[in-house]
Scaffold this active site. Structure first.
Site, short mmCIF file in Angstrom:
data_model
loop_
_atom_site.label_atom_id
_atom_site.label_comp_id
_atom_site.label_asym_id
_atom_site.label_seq_id
_atom_site.Cartn_x
_atom_site.Cartn_y
_atom_site.Cartn_z
N LYS A 208 0.84 -1.20 0.00
CA LYS A 208 0.00 0.00 0.00
C LYS A 208 0.88 1.25 0.00
O LYS A 208 0.70 2.16 -0.78
CB LYS A 208 -0.91 -0.04 1.23
CG LYS A 208 -1.89 1.07 1.32
CD LYS A 208 -2.84 0.84 2.49
CE LYS A 208 -3.62 2.10 2.77
NZ LYS A 208 -4.56 1.96 3.88
N GLY A 270 -4.99 -2.14 5.01
CA GLY A 270 -4.19 -3.27 4.53
C GLY A 270 -4.87 -4.61 4.77
O GLY A 270 -4.95 -5.46 3.88
O1 F6P Z 1 2.83 -3.55 9.82
C1 F6P Z 1 1.55 -3.13 9.67
C2 F6P Z 1 1.10 -2.86 8.27
O2 F6P Z 1 0.96 -1.50 8.09
C3 F6P Z 1 -0.17 -3.61 7.97
O3 F6P Z 1 -1.29 -3.01 8.46
C4 F6P Z 1 -0.11 -3.71 6.50
O4 F6P Z 1 -1.01 -4.67 6.05
C5 F6P Z 1 1.33 -4.10 6.31
O5 F6P Z 1 2.01 -3.33 7.29
C6 F6P Z 1 1.90 -3.88 4.94
O6 F6P Z 1 1.90 -2.54 4.56
P1 F6P Z 1 2.12 -2.12 3.07
O7 F6P Z 1 1.04 -2.72 2.25
O8 F6P Z 1 2.07 -0.62 3.07
O9 F6P Z 1 3.47 -2.62 2.64
#
Ligand code: F6P
Length: 546
Positions: A208, A270
């Site tokens: 994300k 997420g």
């Molecule tokens: O570590 C927590 C978190 O922010 C989750 O909520 C999320 O799913 C995961 O890290 C991955 O984040 P990203 O998709 O931004 O890499």
């Protein structure tokens, strides 16, 4: 300290009193008193039969829990979520994962804009890509067909895709290989690629934020591996990397053409994103039609949650029962026990969904809670668990409410397997609820000294979810949405922000500080506590650093 709003609710006080009565009531009594209980305390919706009769409740309990939902304003909160209100208060964001599965033509507003057309534009782009890749039109840099897809992501950008791939493997394109790399432990990447040809491999970098340490480290390693395999031709990246992200700038910086980026939005958390572009690997595996069927399943449950009266509303009932055990019986955990081998990663997926959402110590107003929030979710597929930890559930000293999940049909009808599997589901819930009395144990000729060992107290509560169909993309969607909305129901009662995750930040920040301390050529001044300092020094010694 003044009591929290939750503790001052009339229904809360009534439930506390009611618990004093119920803690001594046995499920045997409840079933003896009401011969119809098993049918009466069951609801059927969206093709899911939810039997909640084997819970330590009466009609009065249910009435009070429903009253609590009313006093907590659950109806308004549901409407607020579907309306796009910024109910993720600590991040000032709307929570609109329900828009990800809204049918084409529906309208869900975010800041006055209907987001459904954007959602479908991304889905269409994903489908077009999936068709090209699955059909062989999208080839790798050398012209070879892509046969391997590796999703690189972590947390919500991994657990949903892995779980969905495993769950829907039956529907997947069997001549392709799908793997998932999440851990920053290099072993994860090394094992994922050790037998693969880079020329036939596509990486989906799913993040994300596109800044997550683990994912970006793995993405860089993947690029090095690819380029090493393709003799350093940098242009190869374009044919072997696509991205799923909300951060176009970082995607471009990494070197992925944003034309090959599949977007989503900050109103998708997420852990609520497996049905967004984060599900690209799922779509590549099962094809666009199956992916859409999964979204339809999600949507059917969304509509049920949004419109069904609470006393017949599956996620509401599940959420309220969880509150009953967590906050009144003091149960610390919930076991999720899918009797479906394809759901082997479902408990792991649910751990993020439930615990990252409701593991909170303050209310959405920032006030410390004076009651327990999010229980620990765990589990394994049946029947394997029966030969390990079920002992503790049956005869241990802790109360562990269980969710049993079973399907009316199997995708692999082999001999008597499915009957045996289902016999075990029903046997377990029966044994947990009713146990075996001293009289029954003695009547079996058990010597007196052995009776206490062979006694089953029973009165162990469980829900049974029996799905009419087999595990299909649609039933998977319904099941995931069911738990999402149960989490929402619980978060509403506890008044916590189920959509932020500040608790993961401190560790991330400290790791960033420690990395240079491990990698520096000479030891820098360490200013941690004495334990952390000593561990850092010892590790530096182990790796031969100065
Ligand atoms: O570590 C927590 C978190 O922010 C989750 O909520 C999320 O799913 C995961 O890290 C991955 O984040 P990203 O998709 O931004 O890499």
């Amino acid at each position: 300290m003044a009591a929290s709003a939750l503790r001052t609710r009339p229904a809360w006080a009534s439930l506390k009193n009611h618990y004093q009565k119920m803690r001594r009531v046995h499920l045997r009594q409840l079933f003896d008193k009401d011969r119809e209980r098993g049918e009466r305390m069951a609801v059927e919706a969206t093709g899911i039969y939810f039997d909640y009769s084997k819970n330590r409740i009466t009609d009065e309990t249910l009435g009070l829990l429903l009253q609590l939902a009313g006093e907590a304003g659950l109806r308004d909160r549901i409407d607020a979520m579907f309306r796009g209100d910024k109910i993720n208060v600590s991040e000032k964001r709307a929570v609109l994962h329900v828009a990800l599965r809204a049918p084409r033509g529906a309208s869900i507003l975010h800041d006055g804009q209907n987001v459904v057309p954007e959602v479908h534009a991304v889905l269409d782009k994903m489908a077009a890509f999936a068709d090209r890749l699955r059909g062989g039109a999208w080839t790798g840099h050398t012209g070879k067909r892509i046969r391997n897809v590796i999703n690189i992501g972590i947390g919500g950008s991994d657990l949903g895709p892995v779980m969905a791939y495993e769950a829907l493997r039956h529907y997947s394109k069997r001549d392709m290989t799908f793997r998932f790399v999440s851990n920053v432990d290099g072993t994860d990447f090394a094992e994922a690629v050790h037998d693969l040809d880079p020329a036939e491999t596509l990486f989906i970098v799913s993040s994300k934020t596109f800044t997550t340490l683990e994912t970006m480290t793995n993405a860089h390693t993947a690029r090095d591996w690819l380029l090493a395999g393709l003799k350093g031709e940098a242009a190869a990246t374009a044919k072997h990397f696509v991205a799923v992200s909300t951060n176009a700038e970082e995607v471009a910086k990494f070197g992925i053409d944003t034309a090959n980026m599949f977007g989503f939005w900050d109103w998708v958390g997420g852990r609520y994103s497996m049905d967004s572009a984060i599900g690209l690997s799922t779509m590549l595996a099962i094809g666009p039609d199956n992916f859409r069927a999964m979204l339809d399943g999600f949507h059917e449950m969304d509509e049920h949650f949004r419109t069904a009266p609470f006393e017949r509303n599956l996620p509401v009932l599940m959420g309220l029962l969880s509150i009953w055990y967590n906050d009144f019986f003091g149960a610390q955990t919930v076991a999720v026990l899918p009797y479906e081998q394809y759901l082997k990663r479902f408990p792991a997926y649910l751990q993020q969904l439930t615990m990252e959402s409701n593991g909170k110590h303050v209310t959405w107003d920032g006030v410390a809670v004076d009651y327990d929030t999010g229980p620990i979710y765990w589990g394994e597929p049946g029947t394997n668990g029966q030969h390990s930890f079920y002992q503790l559930i049956h005869q241990g000293t802790r109360l562990i409410p269980c969710d049993f999940i079973a399907f009316g049909r199997t995708l692999n009808p082999l001999g008597h397997h499915h009957d045996m599997l289902l016999a075990n589901v029903f046997a377990q819930t029966e044994a947990l609820a009713f146990g075996k009395t001293v009289r029954q144990v003695k009547a079996e000729g058990t010597p007196d000294w052995l009776v206490p060992h062979r006694l089953f107290e029973g009165n162990r509560p469980s829900n049974t979810l029996l799905l009419d169909d087999a595990l299909t993309p649609a039933t998977l969607g319904k099941l995931v949405a069911l738990y999402e909305h149960s989490v929402f129901t619980q978060g509403t009662i506890w008044q916590v922000d189920s959509f932020d995750q500040w608790g993961v930040e401190l560790g991330k920040a400290l790791a960033q500080r420690i990395i240079p301390e491990l990698e520096g050529a000479s030891e820098t001044k360490l200013e941690h506590d004495s334990s952390t300092n000593a561990l850092i020094r010892r590790y530096r010694k182990l790796k031969g650093a100065g």
